[in-house]
Design a protein around this motif. Structure first.
Motif, short mmCIF file in Angstrom:
data_model
loop_
_atom_site.label_atom_id
_atom_site.label_comp_id
_atom_site.label_asym_id
_atom_site.label_seq_id
_atom_site.Cartn_x
_atom_site.Cartn_y
_atom_site.Cartn_z
N ASN A 280 0.84 -1.19 0.00
CA ASN A 280 0.00 0.00 0.00
C ASN A 280 0.88 1.24 0.00
OD1 ASN A 280 -2.97 -0.73 0.30
ND2 ASN A 280 -2.07 -1.99 1.92
N SER A 281 0.55 2.18 -0.89
CA SER A 281 1.32 3.40 -0.99
C SER A 281 0.46 4.48 -1.63
CB SER A 281 2.57 3.17 -1.85
OG SER A 281 3.23 4.37 -2.14
N GLN A 282 0.84 5.74 -1.39
CA GLN A 282 0.20 6.87 -2.08
C GLN A 282 1.07 7.39 -3.21
OE1 GLN A 282 -1.61 9.84 0.38
NE2 GLN A 282 -2.43 8.35 1.83
N GLY A 283 2.19 6.71 -3.46
CA GLY A 283 2.98 6.97 -4.66
C GLY A 283 3.93 8.14 -4.60
N ILE A 284 4.10 8.75 -3.43
CA ILE A 284 4.98 9.92 -3.33
C ILE A 284 6.28 9.52 -2.63
CG2 ILE A 284 5.25 12.24 -2.41
CD1 ILE A 284 3.22 11.97 -4.71
N PRO A 285 7.41 9.66 -3.31
CA PRO A 285 8.69 9.29 -2.70
C PRO A 285 9.21 10.39 -1.78
CG PRO A 285 9.10 10.13 -4.90
CD PRO A 285 7.60 10.13 -4.71
N LYS A 286 10.11 10.01 -0.91
CA LYS A 286 10.82 11.00 -0.09
C LYS A 286 12.24 11.11 -0.65
CE LYS A 286 12.67 11.90 4.54
NZ LYS A 286 12.55 13.36 4.40
N TYR A 287 12.40 12.03 -1.57
CA TYR A 287 13.70 12.28 -2.18
C TYR A 287 14.24 13.61 -1.65
CZ TYR A 287 12.85 8.72 -5.82
OH TYR A 287 12.62 7.55 -6.50
N ASP A 288 15.39 13.58 -1.02
CA ASP A 288 16.11 14.78 -0.61
C ASP A 288 17.40 14.82 -1.43
OD1 ASP A 288 14.20 15.45 1.33
OD2 ASP A 288 15.16 14.19 2.82
N THR A 289 17.47 15.76 -2.34
CA THR A 289 18.55 15.77 -3.33
C THR A 289 19.55 16.88 -3.03
OG1 THR A 289 16.98 15.00 -5.00
CG2 THR A 289 19.08 15.89 -5.79
N THR A 290 20.82 16.50 -2.94
CA THR A 290 21.88 17.50 -2.78
C THR A 290 22.26 18.04 -4.16
OG1 THR A 290 22.74 16.37 -0.81
CG2 THR A 290 24.21 17.93 -1.93
N ILE A 291 22.15 19.33 -4.30
CA ILE A 291 22.39 19.96 -5.60
C ILE A 291 23.88 19.97 -5.93
CG2 ILE A 291 22.13 22.07 -6.96
CD1 ILE A 291 19.53 20.59 -6.41
N THR A 292 24.19 19.49 -7.11
CA THR A 292 25.57 19.49 -7.60
C THR A 292 25.71 20.50 -8.73
OG1 THR A 292 25.14 17.80 -9.27
CG2 THR A 292 25.75 17.03 -7.07
N GLN A 293 26.94 20.75 -9.13
CA GLN A 293 27.17 21.66 -10.25
C GLN A 293 26.56 21.11 -11.53
OE1 GLN A 293 28.76 24.81 -9.95
NE2 GLN A 293 27.69 24.98 -11.89
N ASP A 294 26.60 19.78 -11.69
CA ASP A 294 25.99 19.17 -12.87
C ASP A 294 24.50 19.44 -12.94
OD1 ASP A 294 28.38 18.18 -13.77
OD2 ASP A 294 28.10 16.17 -12.93
N ILE A 295 23.82 19.40 -11.78
CA ILE A 295 22.38 19.67 -11.76
C ILE A 295 22.11 21.13 -12.11
CG2 ILE A 295 20.33 19.80 -10.29
CD1 ILE A 295 21.40 17.37 -8.77
N VAL A 296 22.88 22.03 -11.53
CA VAL A 296 22.73 23.46 -11.82
C VAL A 296 22.93 23.71 -13.31
CG1 VAL A 296 23.72 25.75 -11.45
CG2 VAL A 296 23.35 24.21 -9.50
N ASP A 297 24.00 23.12 -13.87
CA ASP A 297 24.29 23.33 -15.29
C ASP A 297 23.19 22.75 -16.17
OD1 ASP A 297 26.63 24.54 -14.53
OD2 ASP A 297 27.90 22.79 -14.92
#
Length: 615
Positions: A280-297
């Motif tokens: 059973n789930s409501q389909g929402i993950p718990k993602y905590d993402t550390t921003i990297t330079q690659d993500i910014v770019d």
């Protein structure tokens, strides 16, 4: 001179006179001619300076003698010391010996005696201090802490040796366990093996022995407990929300409060004599993402950054930790609200909301006996309760049904920083997601863990087959040249394979697709190049690759090994310094297992544009 007879007579007479005078007491000597006494001085002797040496050293002793006539004899002797040594020549001015081995420091004293035959012998002594030998400490070794692992895990054993002598040999051996396991290098300090498949928890014991050639051989043992193969019913596989944590940014469409994250419950239920895992789930993950330079770019270098982002660039910075649904600067869909998803997704996709699901997964999957194509919507569930979608986005070139677009390609600019987006409120991913990889601790240093389960019940593992080795899809891109078995007469996209699973059936004419260098426009109005591989029809299954076994997967993007049984793999390939998704991305175009009546997915008869709305 020649003596004549007359002269000889005169000489005899004179001699007679002289003798006569002597007999009468006459003397021709004076009082100055007294007797003289000669003395012999005793020699001086120096046995040399004292020395300090180590065991095994060659020691040289030299005596220095000063004497009037250099006529003397020499005799060396040892006068004290726990160890008695052998001097090479006792009568020589220089003698040598080998310093003995000793557990404690000791002093050897040697005396040299010099005799000139006239005076009393003269002696001198020299002291030689021999250092104690540093004996090796008692050798010891630790085999490390006991471990509990799962079938298929790569297990590393590391020995720690404590000994002042670095010269030693090391050996690992298995001393218990029903199966004999293969160690990577039994003479290395660190060895590894793959935990076998077991029907019940089983303990394997390994012993490491160390021999330095001086002390007694030291050994230590370590126990490795291997648990049974994971199945859908094993709660440790799932990321369960045990504290009723809710999302800070994804709100329930009815109540307006945060949606419960991850999986809410996992249970086992028997239906019609078949055992299922019920998730059973409501389909929402718990993602905590550390921003990297690659993500910014990646965000700032989007081709439509000036309109896709509120200010033309991301509002986040390197090092920020962004929660799932938190604003990073996008101009999001109108169904997103401030601080509730707006800004996390680029223009186009909906913001997700609660998507209540109760998913039944067979504990013991059954291989399919018929072709079962997978379609749009869910084809499985990730271990955090969010949805797995297949390769398609439901669209085709010019909406003609042929040349179906691949979601991970055509939707490249329509996904969030975790590689997912929503359709009708259902958050999902069509491909590998690094955010989930971080959650399950998959860094590519061993076989990937389970990322989820397909609707047929077979597990889906991450991309890694072993340390630094990727599982490899056997789906390849067609060669469109006229003389190729997969090509078209004009070398362009003017024909399709009759069967992408059997290229021997040849090709058939279809409406022409775009040239390989032609630009096409996506649903989000981004312009991409229709390179070879952009469309589903650009691919086919190469059975010769699957036949090689090992890292190569089958037509379902799966394979079997004794440790994990039959299982799917998410597939990626190297792309310069990074990786990109590889078709068919998660599971193949067909299910490998039978879909039960209560499955979360169903077999599809067509993967064309009539499959439903784009996800």
């Amino acid at each position: 001179m020649t003596l004549s007879v007359s002269n000889l007579s005169k000489f005899a007479g004179a001699l007679t006179l002289c003798l006569a005078l002597a007999a009468c007491g006459s003397s021709s000597s004076s009082d100055d001619n007294d007797d003289t006494t000669v003395t012999n001085t005793a020699p001086t002797v120096n046995a040399g300076v004292d020395q300090t040496v180590d065991a095994g050293d060659t020691v040289s002793l030299s005596v220095a003698v000063t004497d009037d006539d250099s006529d003397y004899s020499i005799a060396w002797s040892q006068t004290s010391g726990t160890s008695t040594v052998s001097l090479d020549d006792l009568s020589s001015a220089t003698v040598t010996f080998t310093a003995p081995s000793t557990d404690t420091e000791q002093t050897l004293v040697f005396e040299v005696s010099v005799d000139d035959g006239t005076n009393d012998p003269v002696t001198d002594s020299v002291s030689i201090t021999v250092n104690a030998v540093e004996t090796d400490a008692v050798i010891s070794v630790s085999a490390g802490a006991d471990q509990t692992v799962e079938s298929g895990d790569t297990v590393t054993l590391t020995a720690t040796v404590l000994n002042s002598n670095t010269e030693y040999t090391l050996s690992w051996s298995q001393t218990s366990g029903d199966s004999t396991l293969s160690l990577s290098d039994s003479s290395a300090a660190s060895v590894s093996f793959t935990a076998p498949t077991v029907t019940d928890d089983e303990v394997f014991t390994f012993t490491v022995s160390v021999d330095d050639g001086v002390n007694d051989i030291a050994s230590d043992s370590v126990s490795i407990t291997v648990t049974t193969e994971l199945s859908t019913s094993d709660e440790s596989v799932w990321i369960i929300n045990e504290t009723d944590e809710v999302s800070n940014h994804i709100l329930d469409s009815t109540t307006g409060i945060g949606v419960l994250v991850d999986v809410q419950s996992v249970a086992t239920e028997t239906v019609n004599n078949k055992e299922y895992t019920v998730v059973n789930s409501q389909g929402i993950p718990k993602y905590d993402t550390t921003i990297t330079q690659d993500i910014v770019d990646a965000i700032n270098n989007r081709p439509k950054a000036s309109t896709d982002l509120v200010t033309g660039e991301t509002t986040t910075s390197v090092g920020d930790i962004i929660q799932f649904g938190e604003d990073v600067g996008y101009v999001s869909n109108s169904n997103c609200t401030t601080n509730a998803g707006y800004g996390y997704w680029p223009p186009g996709p909906d913001c997700p909301t609660e998507s209540e699901r109760t998913v039944y997964l067979p504990v013991e999957p059954t291989p399919t006996s018929e072709v079962c194509e997978n379609g749009l919507s869910k084809v499985g569930l990730f271990v955090n309760g969010s949805s797995i979608y297949n390769w398609g986005d439901g669209m085709s070139y010019n909406s003609e049904g042929a040349w179906q677009t691949l979601a991970p390609v055509a939707e490249f600019y329509d996904i969030d920083i975790c590689g997912g987006h929503a359709a009708n409120g259902d958050y999902h991913a069509h491909q590998y997601t690094s955010c989930l990889a971080d959650l399950v601790g998959d860094n590519g240093d061993q076989h990937s863990p389970i990322y989820g389960f397909a609707a047929d019940g077979y597990p889906i593992y991450g991309p890694w087959e072993s340390d630094g080795v990727l599982a490899v899809s056997a789906w390849v891109v067609r060669d469109y040249s006229a003389d190729s078995a997969t090509g078209c007469d004009d070398g362009e996209r003017s024909c399709a394979l009759v069967d992408q699973y059997d290229i021997s059936l040849g090709t058939e004419e279809v409406s022409s697709g775009p040239a390989f260098d032609e630009s096409v426009t996506t649903l989000s109005s981004n312009t991409l190049t229709a390179f070879n591989g952009y469309y589903f029809e650009d691919h086919y299954w190469d059975e010769t690759l699957t036949a090689q076994g090992g890292v190569y997967l089958d037509q379902y993007n799966a394979h079997y090994d004794e440790t994990r049984g039959y299982h799917y793999h998410i597939t990626i390939v190297e792309d310069g310094d990074s990786y990109k998704a590889a078709f068919p991305y998660i599971i193949g175009t067909r299910f490998a297992g039978e879909l039960e009546d209560n499955a979360v997915a169903s077999c599809s008869t067509d993967n064309g544009s009539d499959m439903g709305p784009p996800p």
